[in-house]
Design a protein around this motif. Structure first.
Motif, PDB file in Angstrom:
ATOM      1  N   SER A  31       0.840  -1.178   0.000  1.00 37.32           N
ATOM      2  CA  SER A  31       0.000   0.000   0.000  1.00 37.32           C
ATOM      3  C   SER A  31       0.883   1.239   0.000  1.00 37.32           C
ATOM      4  CB  SER A  31      -0.908  -0.003   1.230  1.00 37.32           C
ATOM      5  OG  SER A  31      -1.583   1.225   1.351  1.00 37.32           O
ATOM      6  N   THR A  32       0.383   2.293  -0.637  1.00 36.39           N
ATOM      7  CA  THR A  32       1.130   3.550  -0.662  1.00 36.39           C
ATOM      8  C   THR A  32       0.807   4.412   0.549  1.00 36.39           C
ATOM      9  OG1 THR A  32      -0.601   4.639  -1.963  1.00 36.39           O
ATOM     10  CG2 THR A  32       1.166   3.539  -3.177  1.00 36.39           C
ATOM     11  N   VAL A  33      -0.053   3.901   1.446  1.00 39.60           N
ATOM     12  CA  VAL A  33      -0.488   4.671   2.603  1.00 39.60           C
ATOM     13  C   VAL A  33      -0.032   3.995   3.892  1.00 39.60           C
ATOM     14  CG1 VAL A  33      -2.461   5.680   3.812  1.00 39.60           C
ATOM     15  CG2 VAL A  33      -2.528   5.414   1.319  1.00 39.60           C
ATOM     16  N   GLN A  34       0.581   4.781   4.773  1.00 41.81           N
ATOM     17  CA  GLN A  34       0.924   4.315   6.112  1.00 41.81           C
ATOM     18  C   GLN A  34      -0.156   4.810   7.073  1.00 41.81           C
ATOM     19  OE1 GLN A  34       3.603   2.327   6.708  1.00 41.81           O
ATOM     20  NE2 GLN A  34       4.007   2.380   4.498  1.00 41.81           N
ATOM     21  N   VAL A  35      -0.726   3.927   7.876  1.00 33.58           N
ATOM     22  CA  VAL A  35      -1.854   4.318   8.720  1.00 33.58           C
ATOM     23  C   VAL A  35      -1.602   3.965  10.187  1.00 33.58           C
ATOM     24  CG1 VAL A  35      -3.559   4.113   6.880  1.00 33.58           C
ATOM     25  CG2 VAL A  35      -3.033   2.120   8.287  1.00 33.58           C
ATOM     26  N   SER A  36      -2.331   4.673  11.044  1.00 33.66           N
ATOM     27  CA  SER A  36      -2.335   4.393  12.475  1.00 33.66           C
ATOM     28  C   SER A  36      -3.637   4.950  13.037  1.00 33.66           C
ATOM     29  CB  SER A  36      -1.131   5.030  13.180  1.00 33.66           C
ATOM     30  OG  SER A  36      -1.183   6.449  13.055  1.00 33.66           O
ATOM     31  N   HIS A  37      -3.969   4.580  14.269  1.00 32.41           N
ATOM     32  CA  HIS A  37      -5.166   5.128  14.881  1.00 32.41           C
ATOM     33  C   HIS A  37      -5.037   5.109  16.396  1.00 32.41           C
ATOM     34  CE1 HIS A  37      -6.159   0.881  15.498  1.00 32.41           C
ATOM     35  NE2 HIS A  37      -7.116   1.256  16.328  1.00 32.41           N
ATOM     36  N   GLY A 167      -8.047   8.471  13.140  1.00 31.64           N
ATOM     37  CA  GLY A 167      -7.285   7.650  12.203  1.00 31.64           C
ATOM     38  C   GLY A 167      -6.393   8.537  11.365  1.00 31.64           C
ATOM     39  N   THR A 168      -5.154   8.128  11.172  1.00 33.98           N
ATOM     40  CA  THR A 168      -4.167   8.942  10.459  1.00 33.98           C
ATOM     41  C   THR A 168      -3.600   8.162   9.284  1.00 33.98           C
ATOM     42  OG1 THR A 168      -3.552  10.077  12.509  1.00 33.98           O
ATOM     43  CG2 THR A 168      -2.014  10.244  10.662  1.00 33.98           C
ATOM     44  N   GLY A 169      -3.491   8.825   8.154  1.00 36.53           N
ATOM     45  CA  GLY A 169      -2.881   8.223   6.978  1.00 36.53           C
ATOM     46  C   GLY A 169      -1.844   9.159   6.376  1.00 36.53           C
ATOM     47  N   THR A 170      -0.738   8.585   5.925  1.00 34.63           N
ATOM     48  CA  THR A 170       0.337   9.364   5.310  1.00 34.63           C
ATOM     49  C   THR A 170       0.705   8.734   3.975  1.00 34.63           C
ATOM     50  OG1 THR A 170       1.224   9.906   7.498  1.00 34.63           O
ATOM     51  CG2 THR A 170       2.664  10.275   5.623  1.00 34.63           C
ATOM     52  N   THR A 171       0.832   9.561   2.955  1.00 31.90           N
ATOM     53  CA  THR A 171       1.232   9.067   1.647  1.00 31.90           C
ATOM     54  C   THR A 171       2.113  10.101   0.966  1.00 31.90           C
ATOM     55  OG1 THR A 171       0.426   8.036  -0.409  1.00 31.90           O
ATOM     56  CG2 THR A 171      -0.702  10.024   0.337  1.00 31.90           C
ATOM     57  N   VAL A 172       2.750   9.708  -0.113  1.00 35.41           N
ATOM     58  CA  VAL A 172       3.611  10.603  -0.891  1.00 35.41           C
ATOM     59  C   VAL A 172       2.957  10.849  -2.241  1.00 35.41           C
ATOM     60  CG1 VAL A 172       5.852  10.888  -2.000  1.00 35.41           C
ATOM     61  CG2 VAL A 172       5.703   9.840   0.265  1.00 35.41           C
ATOM     62  N   LEU A 173       2.823  12.111  -2.603  1.00 37.04           N
ATOM     63  CA  LEU A 173       2.232  12.500  -3.878  1.00 37.04           C
ATOM     64  C   LEU A 173       3.301  13.033  -4.822  1.00 37.04           C
ATOM     65  CD1 LEU A 173      -0.995  14.409  -2.733  1.00 37.04           C
ATOM     66  CD2 LEU A 173      -0.896  12.189  -3.868  1.00 37.04           C
ATOM     67  N   PRO A 174       3.113  12.832  -6.123  1.00 38.22           N
ATOM     68  CA  PRO A 174       4.040  13.457  -7.086  1.00 38.22           C
ATOM     69  C   PRO A 174       3.911  14.964  -7.047  1.00 38.22           C
ATOM     70  CG  PRO A 174       2.172  12.444  -8.209  1.00 38.22           C
ATOM     71  CD  PRO A 174       2.082  12.017  -6.780  1.00 38.22           C
ATOM     72  N   GLN A 191      -9.954   5.122   2.550  1.00 35.85           N
ATOM     73  CA  GLN A 191     -10.308   3.712   2.737  1.00 35.85           C
ATOM     74  C   GLN A 191      -9.383   3.030   3.736  1.00 35.85           C
ATOM     75  OE1 GLN A 191      -9.833   1.144  -0.725  1.00 35.85           O
ATOM     76  NE2 GLN A 191     -11.612  -0.041  -0.110  1.00 35.85           N
ATOM     77  N   GLU A 192      -8.078   3.265   3.597  1.00 35.56           N
ATOM     78  CA  GLU A 192      -7.117   2.640   4.506  1.00 35.56           C
ATOM     79  C   GLU A 192      -7.295   3.150   5.936  1.00 35.56           C
ATOM     80  OE1 GLU A 192      -4.862   0.292   3.970  1.00 35.56           O
ATOM     81  OE2 GLU A 192      -5.254   0.053   1.827  1.00 35.56           O
ATOM     82  N   ILE A 193      -7.590   4.436   6.082  1.00 34.77           N
ATOM     83  CA  ILE A 193      -7.790   4.998   7.424  1.00 34.77           C
ATOM     84  C   ILE A 193      -9.024   4.401   8.081  1.00 34.77           C
ATOM     85  CG2 ILE A 193      -8.366   7.107   8.698  1.00 34.77           C
ATOM     86  CD1 ILE A 193      -6.666   8.646   6.634  1.00 34.77           C
ATOM     87  N   LEU A 194     -10.145   4.380   7.353  1.00 37.96           N
ATOM     88  CA  LEU A 194     -11.388   3.920   7.935  1.00 37.96           C
ATOM     89  C   LEU A 194     -11.470   2.400   8.082  1.00 37.96           C
ATOM     90  CD1 LEU A 194     -14.004   6.361   6.350  1.00 37.96           C
ATOM     91  CD2 LEU A 194     -12.975   6.399   8.635  1.00 37.96           C
ATOM     92  N   GLN A 195     -10.539   1.694   7.461  1.00 36.77           N
ATOM     93  CA  GLN A 195     -10.476   0.252   7.698  1.00 36.77           C
ATOM     94  C   GLN A 195     -10.124  -0.049   9.157  1.00 36.77           C
ATOM     95  OE1 GLN A 195      -7.861  -1.672   4.908  1.00 36.77           O
ATOM     96  NE2 GLN A 195      -9.435  -1.821   3.324  1.00 36.77           N
ATOM     97  N   GLN A 196      -9.553   0.936   9.835  1.00 42.71           N
ATOM     98  CA  GLN A 196      -9.179   0.751  11.241  1.00 42.71           C
ATOM     99  C   GLN A 196     -10.356   0.984  12.189  1.00 42.71           C
ATOM    100  OE1 GLN A 196      -4.813   2.491  11.634  1.00 42.71           O
ATOM    101  NE2 GLN A 196      -6.105   3.896  10.506  1.00 42.71           N
TER     102      GLN A 196
END
Length: 201
Positions: A31-37, A167-174, A191-196
């Protein structure tokens, strides 16, 4: 007795399938997203079925309302992506003037950061006289580059406007993402954040 020579091209194909293939599969599966909650342990999330957006005057900095003023198009994407994911969580969005079980808001930001690639991408091949051998060389020095790190936090608050889940998500954008990339990344982040949610004790 005849000795069969292995053609360098066949060796290259073998090494490519054997070494590069799994590496590409690993990248595509990440996944391109790192998540935590985090959440309030005393909160009863089973009682939350309806949500409304937290009023602007009750938001804390960085406020979603301020982000929406500066980035109206991205704010609409974030809000729509959140609304799209709520039914899958057994939640429904109601108007602000309707009694709801809880409130929600978000915090969004993007910063320039210095990042590095964990490993190189070049491969060196070699052949010898008399017999064929292959040498594989990975360039291990990381590539240093600047990147846009986007952070999205989604908050749930109780009826007293006290934070009960984040819920926290981090990603890198061009640097210059097109609309399709923005849509995909924002939906993926939400989606990745709310999966938690809901949290599992």
């Amino acid at each position: 007795m005849t000795t069969q020579k292995r053609h360098p091209k066949n060796l290259l194909r073998f090494l490519s399938l054997g070494l590069i293939g799994p590496w590409l599969l690993w990248l595509s599966g990440c996944s391109t997203v790192q998540v935590s909650h985090d959440y309030e342990r005393q909160a009863d999330f089973s009682q939350i079925q309806s949500l409304s957006w937290l009023p602007a005057e009750d938001q804390t900095a960085p406020k979603a309302v301020d982000f929406a003023k500066d980035n109206p198009l991205i704010a609409k994407r974030i809000e729509q992506a959140i609304e799209d994911q709520l039914p899958a969580k057994g939640l429904k969005l109601v108007d602000a003037d309707t009694d709801s079980d809880a409130y929600m808001t978000y915090h969004a930001s993007t910063e320039k950061t210095v990042g590095s690639s964990p490993f190189g991408t070049s491969i060196g091949m070699g052949t010898g006289t008399g017999s064929v051998f292959g040498g594989v060389l990975w360039r291990t020095n990381p590539d240093i580059e600047t990147q846009n790190e986007s952070v999205l936090k989604i908050d749930l608050l109780d009826q007293n406007h006290q934070l009960i889940w984040r819920g926290t998500g981090t990603t890198v954008l061009p640097d210059h993402p097109d609309t399709t990339t923005l849509d995909e990344r924002i939906h993926e982040m939400v989606q990745e954040i709310l999966q938690q949610y809901p949290p599992k004790p």
